[in-house]
Design a protein around this motif. Structure first.
Motif, mmCIF file in Angstrom:
data_model
loop_
_atom_site.group_PDB
_atom_site.id
_atom_site.type_symbol
_atom_site.label_atom_id
_atom_site.label_comp_id
_atom_site.label_asym_id
_atom_site.label_seq_id
_atom_site.Cartn_x
_atom_site.Cartn_y
_atom_site.Cartn_z
ATOM 1 N N ILE A 221 0.836 -1.208 0.000
ATOM 2 C CA ILE A 221 0.000 0.000 0.000
ATOM 3 C C ILE A 221 0.869 1.255 0.000
ATOM 4 O O ILE A 221 0.583 2.227 -0.714
ATOM 5 C CB ILE A 221 -0.920 -0.007 1.247
ATOM 6 N N ALA A 222 1.911 1.241 0.807
ATOM 7 C CA ALA A 222 2.808 2.402 0.951
ATOM 8 C C ALA A 222 4.241 1.917 0.774
ATOM 9 O O ALA A 222 4.917 1.565 1.749
ATOM 10 C CB ALA A 222 2.620 3.051 2.315
ATOM 11 N N PRO A 223 4.739 1.854 -0.470
ATOM 12 C CA PRO A 223 6.060 1.263 -0.735
ATOM 13 C C PRO A 223 7.205 1.890 0.056
ATOM 14 O O PRO A 223 8.175 1.199 0.390
ATOM 15 C CB PRO A 223 6.232 1.477 -2.238
ATOM 16 N N GLU A 224 7.120 3.178 0.364
ATOM 17 C CA GLU A 224 8.184 3.832 1.145
ATOM 18 C C GLU A 224 7.896 3.803 2.648
ATOM 19 O O GLU A 224 8.652 4.375 3.429
ATOM 20 C CB GLU A 224 8.369 5.265 0.680
ATOM 21 N N GLY A 225 6.836 3.146 3.002
ATOM 22 C CA GLY A 225 6.455 3.093 4.405
ATOM 23 C C GLY A 225 5.573 4.269 4.793
ATOM 24 O O GLY A 225 5.657 5.353 4.194
ATOM 25 N N PRO A 226 4.714 4.095 5.783
ATOM 26 C CA PRO A 226 3.865 5.204 6.228
ATOM 27 C C PRO A 226 4.675 6.290 6.924
ATOM 28 O O PRO A 226 5.686 6.012 7.565
ATOM 29 C CB PRO A 226 2.890 4.534 7.204
#
Length: 337
Positions: A221-226
């Motif tokens: 969902i968030a490839p770079e992390g939330p």
């Protein structure tokens, strides 16, 4: 009058206590609803080190003013109110610097002092928050939602950021709606499919059922992390998980607290240069923000409240919650009527 008391771990029953009257500067409140909080369940399980027994629980309060002491002239009998249930000393550094929610001598109703699971309570006028335009039932949702809103404020959530919420109990739901109110994208994580459905009904854009590879699911969902992870469980696994999945230069906020020391891989702190913050209780502005949300979303209470019981059924409801915590989001005890 009758009150519910936790007599000892695993045992709650109705007891008789004196009905209080207001002294100068105080307000008497006849209760309409009082919510069971996670701290009440912890106390019932004998895991709350701040509680002595017996203890009357309850600090999620809805009621109407029934009497006022001398010197109180700005609230009237019949006014619908909730209560700021944290009693601070006014002298310590947090109190002196505008953060009384983190008072080092804090006493919360139902924890360090007697709570509101009775027909009437008396509190200082400064703890009374008048509320118009909401159903009395929903006034009992303000305090737990405000704890979640406060965590969102501690995280300094900005519009467009991704917020991962670990735990979709009542406090986690407060985080979710607080994040959505800031314009964030919210990912909800919980072990209970039922609680995830509630999170989605309240607006969470993504839901992850815990038990699998959470990091992989979040990365999809968030490839770079939330940018933000808010932990609302208080478990060893989720404490570590928060710092593992947060994106670089992100913020981690802890609301729950684990019951034992936790070993971290500290490289995450340094290599990702993350901020780690605690969040405790709530401030009056958090209460006001929740009131605004509930006025804008009058259907929210229907989605949050799992069960409403009378006082004489409260001990049974508490035992049932203890036995099956995943089955309940919010239990309210209704007084009168």
């Amino acid at each position: 009058m009758k009150a519910l008391a936790i007599l000892e771990p695993g045992k709650a029953a109705l007891v008789d206590i004196a009905a209080p009257d207001p002294s100068p500067g105080e307000v008497a409140i006849d209760l309409a609803y009082v919510g069971f909080c996670g701290s009440d369940l912890t106390s019932y399980r004998g895991l709350n080190p701040l509680v002595s027994y017996p203890r009357v629980p309850g600090h999620e309060i809805s009621g109407t003013v029934s009497a006022v002491g001398t010197g109180v002239d700005d609230v009237a009998v019949g006014q619908a109110v909730t209560v700021l249930p944290y009693f601070n000393c006014g002298q310590c550094r947090p109190c002196r610097t505008g953060r009384p929610n983190a008072c080092v001598n804090n006493q919360t109703m139902g924890v360090q002092r007697e709570g509101a699971m009775a027909g009437r309570v008396v509190v200082p006028r400064g703890k009374v928050i008048p509320v118009d335009g909401l159903a009395l039932r929903d006034l009992a949702l303000i305090e737990p939602c405000a704890v979640g809103f406060h965590a969102v404020n501690r995280a300094q959530v900005e519009e467009g950021e991704t917020v991962l919420v670990l735990g979709c109990g009542m406090i986690g739901l407060g985080v979710i709606i607080g994040g959505l109110r800031r314009g964030a994208r919210v990912i909800a994580v919980d072990l209970s499919a039922q609680k995830l459905e509630t999170a989605k009904a309240l607006g969470a854009q993504h839901a992850i059922l815990a038990g699998g590879d959470i990091a992989q699911a979040v990365a999809a969902i968030a490839p770079e992390g939330p940018e933000v992870v808010i932990e609302a469980v208080g478990a060893e696994a989720t404490f570590r998980q928060a710092v593992e999945v947060v994106g670089s230069c992100g913020r981690v906020v802890y609301i729950g607290y684990a019951k034992a020391p936790i070993a971290y891989d500290t490289k995450h702190f340094i290599t990702k240069e993350i901020d780690i913050r605690g969040s405790r209780n709530a401030l009056p502005q958090d209460f006001a923000d929740v009131v605004g949300y509930l006025r804008d979303h009058p259907q929210a209470g229907d989605r949050i409240v799992s069960r409403v019981v009378a006082l004489d059924a409260a001990a049974t409801a508490l035992a049932e919650w203890d036995a099956a915590p995943a089955d309940f989001t919010k239990i309210l005890v209704k007084f009168g009527g």
